[in-house]
Design an enzyme around this catalytic site. Structure first.
Site, PDB file in Angstrom:
ATOM      1  N   SER A   1      -0.311   7.448  12.667  1.00 53.64           N
ATOM      2  CA  SER A   1      -1.226   6.988  11.624  1.00 53.64           C
ATOM      3  C   SER A   1      -2.624   7.548  11.800  1.00 53.64           C
ATOM      4  O   SER A   1      -3.246   8.011  10.843  1.00 53.64           O
ATOM      5  CB  SER A   1      -1.293   5.449  11.620  1.00 53.64           C
ATOM      6  OG  SER A   1      -0.083   4.891  11.195  1.00 53.64           O
TER       7      SER A   1
ATOM      8  N   HIS B   1       5.635   4.421  17.068  1.00 52.79           N
ATOM      9  CA  HIS B   1       5.165   3.613  15.943  1.00 52.79           C
ATOM     10  C   HIS B   1       6.072   2.394  15.738  1.00 52.79           C
ATOM     11  O   HIS B   1       5.609   1.276  15.494  1.00 52.79           O
ATOM     12  CB  HIS B   1       5.157   4.486  14.686  1.00 52.79           C
ATOM     13  CG  HIS B   1       4.291   3.989  13.573  1.00 52.79           C
ATOM     14  ND1 HIS B   1       2.959   3.657  13.734  1.00 52.79           N
ATOM     15  CD2 HIS B   1       4.573   3.783  12.257  1.00 52.79           C
ATOM     16  CE1 HIS B   1       2.458   3.278  12.569  1.00 52.79           C
ATOM     17  NE2 HIS B   1       3.422   3.331  11.658  1.00 52.79           N
TER      18      HIS B   1
ATOM     19  N   GLN C   1       9.172  -6.117   6.451  1.00 53.77           N
ATOM     20  CA  GLN C   1       8.655  -4.986   5.694  1.00 53.77           C
ATOM     21  C   GLN C   1       9.766  -4.285   4.932  1.00 53.77           C
ATOM     22  O   GLN C   1      10.928  -4.284   5.346  1.00 53.77           O
ATOM     23  CB  GLN C   1       7.946  -3.987   6.610  1.00 53.77           C
ATOM     24  CG  GLN C   1       8.857  -3.293   7.601  1.00 53.77           C
ATOM     25  CD  GLN C   1       8.107  -2.258   8.440  1.00 53.77           C
ATOM     26  OE1 GLN C   1       6.884  -2.135   8.364  1.00 53.77           O
ATOM     27  NE2 GLN C   1       8.841  -1.511   9.248  1.00 53.77           N
TER      28      GLN C   1
ATOM     29  N   LYS D   1       2.054  11.376   4.636  1.00 54.20           N
ATOM     30  CA  LYS D   1       1.774  12.094   5.887  1.00 54.20           C
ATOM     31  C   LYS D   1       0.869  13.293   5.571  1.00 54.20           C
ATOM     32  O   LYS D   1       1.081  14.006   4.581  1.00 54.20           O
ATOM     33  CB  LYS D   1       3.072  12.572   6.538  1.00 54.20           C
ATOM     34  CG  LYS D   1       3.920  11.431   7.098  1.00 54.20           C
ATOM     35  CD  LYS D   1       3.212  10.731   8.241  1.00 54.20           C
ATOM     36  CE  LYS D   1       4.153   9.830   9.020  1.00 54.20           C
ATOM     37  NZ  LYS D   1       4.636   8.673   8.246  1.00 54.20           N
TER      38      LYS D   1
ATOM     39  N   TYR E   1       0.852  -1.189   0.000  1.00 52.84           N
ATOM     40  CA  TYR E   1       0.000   0.000   0.000  1.00 52.84           C
ATOM     41  C   TYR E   1       0.889   1.241   0.000  1.00 52.84           C
ATOM     42  O   TYR E   1       1.978   1.255   0.573  1.00 52.84           O
ATOM     43  CB  TYR E   1      -0.937   0.036   1.213  1.00 52.84           C
ATOM     44  CG  TYR E   1      -0.255   0.022   2.561  1.00 52.84           C
ATOM     45  CD1 TYR E   1       0.043   1.203   3.226  1.00 52.84           C
ATOM     46  CD2 TYR E   1       0.066  -1.183   3.181  1.00 52.84           C
ATOM     47  CE1 TYR E   1       0.652   1.199   4.474  1.00 52.84           C
ATOM     48  CE2 TYR E   1       0.676  -1.208   4.427  1.00 52.84           C
ATOM     49  CZ  TYR E   1       0.977  -0.015   5.063  1.00 52.84           C
ATOM     50  OH  TYR E   1       1.591  -0.025   6.300  1.00 52.84           O
ATOM     51  N   PRO E   2       0.445   2.300  -0.666  1.00 54.50           N
ATOM     52  CA  PRO E   2       1.143   3.578  -0.596  1.00 54.50           C
ATOM     53  C   PRO E   2       0.568   4.437   0.526  1.00 54.50           C
ATOM     54  O   PRO E   2      -0.602   4.268   0.915  1.00 54.50           O
ATOM     55  CB  PRO E   2       0.858   4.195  -1.968  1.00 54.50           C
ATOM     56  CG  PRO E   2      -0.502   3.668  -2.320  1.00 54.50           C
ATOM     57  CD  PRO E   2      -0.608   2.296  -1.697  1.00 54.50           C
ATOM     58  N   MET E   3       1.360   5.340   1.043  1.00 56.23           N
ATOM     59  CA  MET E   3       0.878   6.216   2.110  1.00 56.23           C
ATOM     60  C   MET E   3       1.633   7.544   2.093  1.00 56.23           C
ATOM     61  O   MET E   3       2.721   7.652   1.523  1.00 56.23           O
ATOM     62  CB  MET E   3       1.053   5.555   3.473  1.00 56.23           C
ATOM     63  CG  MET E   3       2.492   5.281   3.860  1.00 56.23           C
ATOM     64  SD  MET E   3       2.678   4.930   5.623  1.00 56.23           S
ATOM     65  CE  MET E   3       2.210   6.513   6.325  1.00 56.23           C
TER      66      MET E   3
END
Length: 512
Positions: free
Chosen positions: A228, A177, A190, A154, A150-152
């Protein structure tokens, strides 16, 4: 202005998503599908072996749901390497049955949030931390079965803007986190790669695990971290399962992959390469059972000999007729006990060691298939060429192998494509004590051949992995020229002599 954390970059990453046009796939002729599978399999195999770059990694995954069917992930040292990998896929026949609904470009990254000392004074960082950082920059693709991507980004909203926060506050949230992530050590691997300036979001996150519920759990738990819940923005999620390139055909046929995990889903044979050699060969090799030294990898030996129909051959050159005529001369000509196999033979003028290295890589892929019998490299005596022989249980598999083998360096011809009439005595397995005598006798026979009408060329070739395993390829103007030799007294004496020096019966089969 808030401080920006320092970063260091490593390998570039491409997530190449593909959808399959299933209607076009179902409607396509068998030969087109077979070619697409063969070329797709070879593309994936070569990129997993990273033959297109000095470093990196690649893997293929099936993808669930409507957003994509396949995901090919590439890690490479440069963007040019990624571009080349993407374009080479587009050059394959498989690409004609796919669309690219999306893709994602990024570069592996470490930042100064977690280890500022790595950037401030690299020499002060202990070896363990340094190796950890290097592993983040040049990661392997884990062997774990399941993947989620998945892309994310901020958030940069009017009320909550990550980039307006002081560095220390951002670093503290990132540390919290990270603590959540550490709870999944051993369960999740990851790869986090930056896509700032490269793609629509700011990072691409790829999670690997042997249990897909671990992927769900870590994403769920991390959503409750402020970094998040307050500042994270996410794109679409993709989930899939890794399978080996050899299973591409099984995947497209709807079988469960990886096939190795399903006893009721044996690996299918590789499909035909399409027009790599045209479609007019139908090269079918019929061989017998029995021991033949020189089968690779210590496997069981086979009395396998190819024959073909093509060139200037006529309907009168039926293999069964030839076998009957040879039998009348007390010459064994293959296909005993009803066993059939199929073969392809190609000749190369490349350096033998280089050729063998290439063939050995292909052979490792061939061995995934139940239909593969043997693939070997034979070097000609006194001549700068070698033969690659690949033997299979089915004609389509042998034809597919020809497509793969045609990409080997400096291939100059394929047995059966020459004009005139060819005969091939394969798998002369010589008792080691008589090996030199066999070579000397061949030299005597070769002198006889040079004076015979219609004789063009004859080679003795020796298996590079077993010097007792040999075959002879011979080319004639016509069938009758070859048969005249087989009827000769010189050949009859050679046959009688061979019964004492050979470990098994020779197989003589014609290629025309």
């Amino acid at each position: 202005m808030p401080d920006a954390p320092p970063t260091d970059e490593g390998w570039f990453v491409l997530h190449d998503f593909r959808t399959v046009d299933w209607d076009a796939w179902r409607d396509a002729p068998d030969r087109e599908r077979e070619r697409a599978i063969a070329e797709g399999t070879e593309y994936l195999r070569r990129h997993e072996d990273v033959v297109d770059a000095d470093e990196g990694a690649s893997a293929v995954f099936s993808v669930l749901g409507h957003k994509a069917d396949l995901l090919v992930v590439h890690f490479r040292p440069t963007l040019d390497d990624l571009s080349r990998a993407e374009r080479r896929f587009e050059a394959s026949a498989l690409a004609g049955f796919t669309e690219q609904p999306t893709s994602y470009v990024s570069v592996t990254e470490i930042s100064g949030y977690s280890t500022p000392e790595y950037f401030e004074d690299p020499e002060s960082v202990d070896e363990g931390v340094r190796r950890y950082m290097e592993g983040k920059l040049t990661p392997d693709i884990p062997d774990d079965e399941y993947v989620s991507f998945y892309p994310m980004s901020k958030r940069r909203g009017e009320e909550d803007n990550w980039y307006d926060l002081p560095f220390d506050e951002r670093a503290e949230m990132m540390a919290t986190h990270a603590e959540t992530g550490k709870e999944y050590a051993g369960k999740i691997k990851q790869v986090i790669a930056s896509s700032v300036g490269f793609d629509d979001f700011e990072w691409g996150v790829t999670l690997f695990s042997d249990d897909p519920t671990h992927i769900k759990d870590i994403v769920y738990d991390m959503r409750f971290d402020e970094v998040s819940s307050k500042y994270g923005e996410f794109g679409q999620f993709y989930v899939g399962r890794r399978f080996p390139p050899a299973d591409l055909g099984a995947y497209l046929e709807g079988a469960a992959v990886p096939t190795s995990e399903h006893d009721d889903a044996p690996a299918s044979e590789p499909q035909a390469h399409g027009e790599a050699h045209g479609h007019a060969h139908g090269d079918a090799a019929h061989g017998g059972s029995g021991g033949h030294g020189g089968a690779h990898g210590g496997g069981s030996a086979h009395g396998d000999s190819p024959h073909g129909e093509g060139g200037d051959a006529t309907a009168a050159d039926d293999p069964d007729d030839i076998r009957e005529e040879l039998a009348d001369l007390d010459i064994y000509a293959g296909q005993p006990h009803g066993e059939d196999v199929y073969a392809t033979v190609l000749y190369s003028e490349a350096d033998t060691d280089e050729l063998f290295d290439e063939v050995d890589g292909l052979r490792g892929n061939f061995d995934h298939y139940d239909t593969h019998v043997k693939t070997a490299v034979y070097e000609a005596r006194g001549r700068d060429r070698s033969a690659v022989v690949s033997i299979w249980d089915t004609a389509s598999a042998a034809e597919t192998a020809a497509g793969f083998l045609s990409e080997l360096p400096e291939v100059v011809s394929r047995a059966g494509e020459e004009s005139g009439f060819g005969t091939m005595g394969m798998f002369y397995t010589v008792k080691s004590d008589y090996r030199e005598d066999f070579h000397d006798t061949f030299d005597d026979v070769e002198d006889v051949l040079e004076g015979m009408d219609g004789h063009r060329d004859t080679d003795l070739l020796v298996n590079v992995e077993d010097e007792n395993d040999m075959f002879i390829s011979s080319q004639w103007d016509a069938r009758e020229n070859a048969m005249a030799f087989f009827r000769s007294e010189e050949f009859s004496e050679t046959v009688k002599w061979g019964r004492d020096v050979l470990a098994d019966r020779p197989r003589h089969v014609f290629l025309a």
